[in-house]
Structures are given as C-alpha cells and as structure tokens.
Write a protein that holds these residues in place. Structure first.
Motif, short mmCIF file in Angstrom:
data_model
loop_
_atom_site.label_atom_id
_atom_site.label_comp_id
_atom_site.label_asym_id
_atom_site.label_seq_id
_atom_site.Cartn_x
_atom_site.Cartn_y
_atom_site.Cartn_z
N SER A 69 0.80 -1.23 0.00
CA SER A 69 0.00 0.00 0.00
C SER A 69 0.83 1.27 0.00
O SER A 69 0.40 2.30 -0.52
CB SER A 69 -0.93 0.01 1.22
N GLY A 95 5.10 3.14 1.06
CA GLY A 95 6.52 2.98 1.41
C GLY A 95 7.27 2.06 0.48
O GLY A 95 7.11 2.09 -0.75
N GLY A 139 -2.44 -5.80 1.73
CA GLY A 139 -2.51 -4.77 2.78
C GLY A 139 -3.39 -5.29 3.90
O GLY A 139 -4.03 -6.34 3.76
N SER A 185 -6.17 -3.98 5.03
CA SER A 185 -7.58 -3.86 4.68
C SER A 185 -7.69 -3.83 3.16
O SER A 185 -6.69 -3.62 2.47
CB SER A 185 -8.15 -2.55 5.24
N SER A 207 -6.60 -0.50 1.77
CA SER A 207 -5.14 -0.31 1.75
C SER A 207 -4.52 -1.19 0.65
O SER A 207 -3.63 -0.74 -0.08
CB SER A 207 -4.56 -0.59 3.13
N VAL A 254 -0.74 -10.60 7.70
CA VAL A 254 0.34 -11.56 7.46
C VAL A 254 0.67 -12.39 8.70
O VAL A 254 1.28 -13.45 8.58
CB VAL A 254 1.64 -10.87 6.94
N SER A 255 0.26 -11.92 9.86
CA SER A 255 0.56 -12.67 11.09
C SER A 255 -0.38 -13.87 11.26
O SER A 255 -0.18 -14.67 12.17
CB SER A 255 0.49 -11.74 12.30
N ASN A 309 7.54 -8.01 2.54
CA ASN A 309 7.91 -6.65 2.93
C ASN A 309 7.14 -6.12 4.14
O ASN A 309 7.64 -5.27 4.86
CB ASN A 309 7.71 -5.73 1.72
N GLY A 359 5.74 -4.95 7.47
CA GLY A 359 6.43 -4.89 8.75
C GLY A 359 5.92 -3.74 9.60
O GLY A 359 5.34 -2.78 9.08
N ILE A 360 6.15 -3.87 10.91
CA ILE A 360 5.74 -2.82 11.85
C ILE A 360 6.89 -2.57 12.84
O ILE A 360 7.79 -3.39 12.96
CB ILE A 360 4.47 -3.21 12.65
N SER A 380 16.54 -5.61 7.65
CA SER A 380 16.99 -4.28 8.09
C SER A 380 18.44 -4.38 8.54
O SER A 380 18.86 -5.44 9.04
CB SER A 380 16.13 -3.79 9.26
N PRO A 418 17.78 -2.83 4.37
CA PRO A 418 17.85 -1.38 4.15
C PRO A 418 18.37 -0.66 5.39
O PRO A 418 18.20 -1.12 6.52
CB PRO A 418 16.39 -0.97 3.89
N PHE A 460 18.33 3.61 6.49
CA PHE A 460 17.24 4.55 6.76
C PHE A 460 16.57 4.94 5.45
O PHE A 460 17.18 5.58 4.59
CB PHE A 460 17.80 5.79 7.46
N ILE A 461 15.31 4.53 5.30
CA ILE A 461 14.56 4.82 4.08
C ILE A 461 13.39 5.74 4.43
O ILE A 461 12.71 5.51 5.43
CB ILE A 461 14.01 3.50 3.45
N ASP A 504 6.55 6.27 5.79
CA ASP A 504 5.72 6.57 6.96
C ASP A 504 6.38 6.05 8.25
O ASP A 504 6.26 6.65 9.31
CB ASP A 504 4.34 5.88 6.84
N1 LIG Z 1 11.67 2.66 6.34
C1 LIG Z 1 12.87 2.23 6.72
O1 LIG Z 1 13.79 3.00 7.00
C2 LIG Z 1 13.14 0.75 6.78
C3 LIG Z 1 14.44 0.34 7.07
C4 LIG Z 1 14.73 -1.00 7.13
C5 LIG Z 1 13.75 -1.92 6.92
N2 LIG Z 1 12.47 -1.52 6.64
C6 LIG Z 1 11.47 -2.57 6.43
O2 LIG Z 1 10.84 -2.40 5.18
C7 LIG Z 1 9.51 -2.88 5.25
C8 LIG Z 1 8.55 -1.77 4.79
O3 LIG Z 1 8.76 -0.64 5.59
P1 LIG Z 1 8.13 0.79 5.26
O4 LIG Z 1 9.05 1.79 5.84
O5 LIG Z 1 7.74 0.86 3.85
O6 LIG Z 1 6.83 0.72 6.20
P2 LIG Z 1 5.41 1.48 6.13
O7 LIG Z 1 5.49 2.66 5.24
O8 LIG Z 1 5.01 1.65 7.55
O9 LIG Z 1 4.46 0.38 5.43
C9 LIG Z 1 4.25 -0.84 6.07
C10 LIG Z 1 3.46 -1.73 5.15
O10 LIG Z 1 3.28 -3.02 5.80
C11 LIG Z 1 1.89 -3.33 5.82
N3 LIG Z 1 1.59 -4.14 7.00
C12 LIG Z 1 1.97 -3.92 8.28
N4 LIG Z 1 1.50 -4.89 9.08
C13 LIG Z 1 0.81 -5.76 8.29
C14 LIG Z 1 0.09 -6.94 8.53
N5 LIG Z 1 -0.01 -7.48 9.77
N6 LIG Z 1 -0.49 -7.57 7.50
C15 LIG Z 1 -0.41 -7.04 6.24
N7 LIG Z 1 0.27 -5.92 5.94
C16 LIG Z 1 0.86 -5.28 6.96
C17 LIG Z 1 1.19 -1.99 5.82
O11 LIG Z 1 -0.13 -2.17 5.35
P3 LIG Z 1 -1.32 -1.12 5.73
O12 LIG Z 1 -1.15 0.05 4.80
O13 LIG Z 1 -2.57 -1.89 5.46
O14 LIG Z 1 -1.14 -0.75 7.15
C18 LIG Z 1 2.06 -1.20 4.86
O15 LIG Z 1 1.75 -1.52 3.53
C19 LIG Z 1 9.27 -3.30 6.68
O16 LIG Z 1 9.48 -4.70 6.80
C20 LIG Z 1 10.34 -2.55 7.44
O17 LIG Z 1 10.69 -3.20 8.63
C21 LIG Z 1 12.15 -0.19 6.58
#
Ligand SMILES: NC(=O)c1ccc[n+]([C@@H]2O[C@H](COP(=O)([O-])OP(=O)(O)OC[C@H]3O[C@@H](n4cnc5c(N)ncnc54)[C@H](OP(=O)(O)O)[C@@H]3O)[C@@H](O)[C@H]2O)c1
Length: 246
Positions: free
Chosen positions: A14, A16, A36, A38, A41, A63-64, A89, A91-92, A141, A184, A186-187, A190
């Motif tokens: 959805s 990032g 996503g 929902s 999303s 996904v859980s 991908n 993650g929370i 990460s 990754p 720092f990306i 959100d």
């Molecule tokens: N941003 C960074 O700096 C960074 C760095 C290293 C690693 N990462 C990793 O990269 C991945 C994506 O990160 P992001 O920064 O793009 O995060 P984000 O913008 O917060 O987006 C998270 C995504 O995961 C989905 N999601 C979360 N929990 C879920 C669940 N239980 N079931 C289905 N979908 C779920 C969300 O869906 P909804 O829209 O429906 O909530 C959203 O699409 C993650 O695994 C994160 O740990 C990010």
C-alpha cells in the motif's frame, strides 16, 4: 520488460518500500498481487499499477495469521495461475526500551515481521517447488545485523529473518528457487517519518552518501534479485544503506 507476464506477491504494497517495489516490478511487466491489512489499503496502488499495463489484484490479509495467508495464496493461484516472485515486505515497529517492552510489543512485532514472512514462504514455497522456479525476497533491516537500542523486538525479528532466509535458500535451491534478504538502512517512508527531527539530523550526518534512501533504492535491488540477472544469488543478506555501516 524483463519480468513480462511473471506474477509477484508483494506484502505491504500500500505504501513505502512495498509500493515502490510493486511499481518497479510492474514497470518491468510483472502482474502484482498486493497485500494490505484492509481491502482499501491493498487497493491503494491499484490504479497506478494498472496504468502500467499489467494486472493488479489487492488482497486484505493480516500476514501474522497463517490461515489468511494460505487462503490468499490459493486465491492468487486461482486468479493468476502462477506465482514467480514473493516479496515479504510487510512490517511494523513498536519501539521502546527493553525494560519497558510489553509482551504485546514483543509478540506483535515478531508475529508480523518474522512469522509473517515464514507464513508466506511456506505457502508460496510449495508452489515454487512444484514449478521448479521462483524468487523470494525478504525485506530485513541493517538493525537485524547490528542491533539497535529501543528496538529489541524489531532487531530480533529482522535477525531471525536472516536465519529464515539462509535456511529457505538451502532447502529450495535444488528446485531453482532463490531466497535473499535486503537489509535497508534509513529509508524515507511513513515508518521513519515519525522519528524525531533531531535523530534524523544525526543519522544524516553519519550516512556517507549524505541522504536518506528512497523506496526505489530498495526496489531496484528487489528487481535485480527477481530478474534473470540475479539467478545465481541465493541466501544473501544484501545491505542497501548509503554506506551507514561501512
Ligand atoms: N523505512 C525504513 O527506514 C526501513 C528500514 C529497514 C527496513 N524496513 C522494512 O521495510 C519494510 C517496509 O517498511 P516501510 O518503511 O515501507 O513501512 P510502512 O510505510 O510503515 O508500510 C508498512 C506496510 O506493511 C503493511 N503491513 C503492516 N502490518 C501488516 C500486517 N499485519 N499484515 C499485512 N500488511 C501489513 C502496511 O499495510 P497497511 O497500509 O494496510 O497498514 C504497509 O503496507 C518493513 O518490513 C520494514 O521493517 C524499513
């Protein structure tokens, strides 16, 4: 069109990083099943991806929950007839110091970030083994390699993802299925937008390439690993962090 008529499942499509990966795969001819939490999303990127001339179907899956993942994989197969690529991908974060971390903070991050990837790899792995081909790309990460104060749950999940990746790679290699994890730094998404400005400024100082990463920086690596160019790479943790951990 290096992925013409391939089919990819992208979790967390959805926004990032997941959105950037879904778009990059679609630009290269791949049809996308986007996940996503929902339906709204999951459908967030539908129009943008369909405009690229490929099919997009959104699925609401937590996904859980392994039953939801299994049902979705069956539905994707029914709709598209094949699954070539899995991008784990979703993650929370639930950041807090160890001594303040609740069981809920710990369990929900492990269940989403680590068990979630296991649920998808198990269900899609069966399909790929049968097809004798496939690419699994997990999004880890740098924190999974180095740890981070305030992120014991997240770092443990991402470190676990590296072990999962290497084991899956070894198990599925005889069937020509590769499995890698991108780590990754720092990306800008959100997830990181909520961090205090002071912390962002400090981080920027220590990133040798002097910028935060974009979703597309990660998407380019995901595309490479999913494409014919990445055919001989498996079981690897590939760091994409602008030099943060040189
Ligand atoms: N941003 C960074 O700096 C960074 C760095 C290293 C690693 N990462 C990793 O990269 C991945 C994506 O990160 P992001 O920064 O793009 O995060 P984000 O913008 O917060 O987006 C998270 C995504 O995961 C989905 N999601 C979360 N929990 C879920 C669940 N239980 N079931 C289905 N979908 C779920 C969300 O869906 P909804 O829209 O429906 O909530 C959203 O699409 C993650 O695994 C994160 O740990 C990010």
């Amino acid at each position: 069109m290096i992925l013409k008529d391939h089919v990819a499942i992208v979790t967390g499509a959805s926004r990032g990083i997941g959105k950037a990966v879904a778009l990059q795969l679609a630009k290269n001819g791949c049809h996308i099943a986007g996940i996503g939490r929902s339906q709204s999303s999951a459908d967030q990127v539908k129009a943008e991806i369909e405009a690229l001339g490929v099919r997009y179907l959104g699925f609401a899956v937590d996904v859980s929950k392994s039953e939801q993942v299994n049902t979705c994989v069956e539905a994707v197969l029914k709709e598209f007839g094949r699954i070539d690529i899995l991008i784990n991908n979703a993650g929370i974060t639930k950041d807090t110091l160890l001594i303040r971390m609740s069981d809920e903070d710990w369990n929900s991050v492990l269940q989403t970030n680590l068990s979630g990837a296991f649920h998808w790899a198990r269900a899609v792995g069966k399909v790929m083994m049968k097809a004798r081909q496939g690419r699994i790309v997990n999004i880890g990460s740098v924190v999974g390699l180095h740890g981070n104060a305030g992120q014991a749950n997240y770092a443990a999940a991402k470190a676990g993802l590296i072990g999962l990746t290497k084991s899956v790679a070894k198990e599925l290699a005889p069937r020509h299925v590769t499995c890698n994890v991108i780590c990754p730094g720092f990306i800008q998404t959100d997830m990181t937008d909520v961090l205090p400005e002071e912390l962002k400024a400090k981080l920027l100082e220590v990133i040798p390439l002097k910028r935060f990463g974009s979703g597309d920086d990660i998407a380019q690596m995901a595309l490479y690993l999913s494409s014919p160019a990445g055919a001989y790479i498996t079981g690897q943790a590939l760091v994409v962090d602008g030099g943060l951990f040189i």
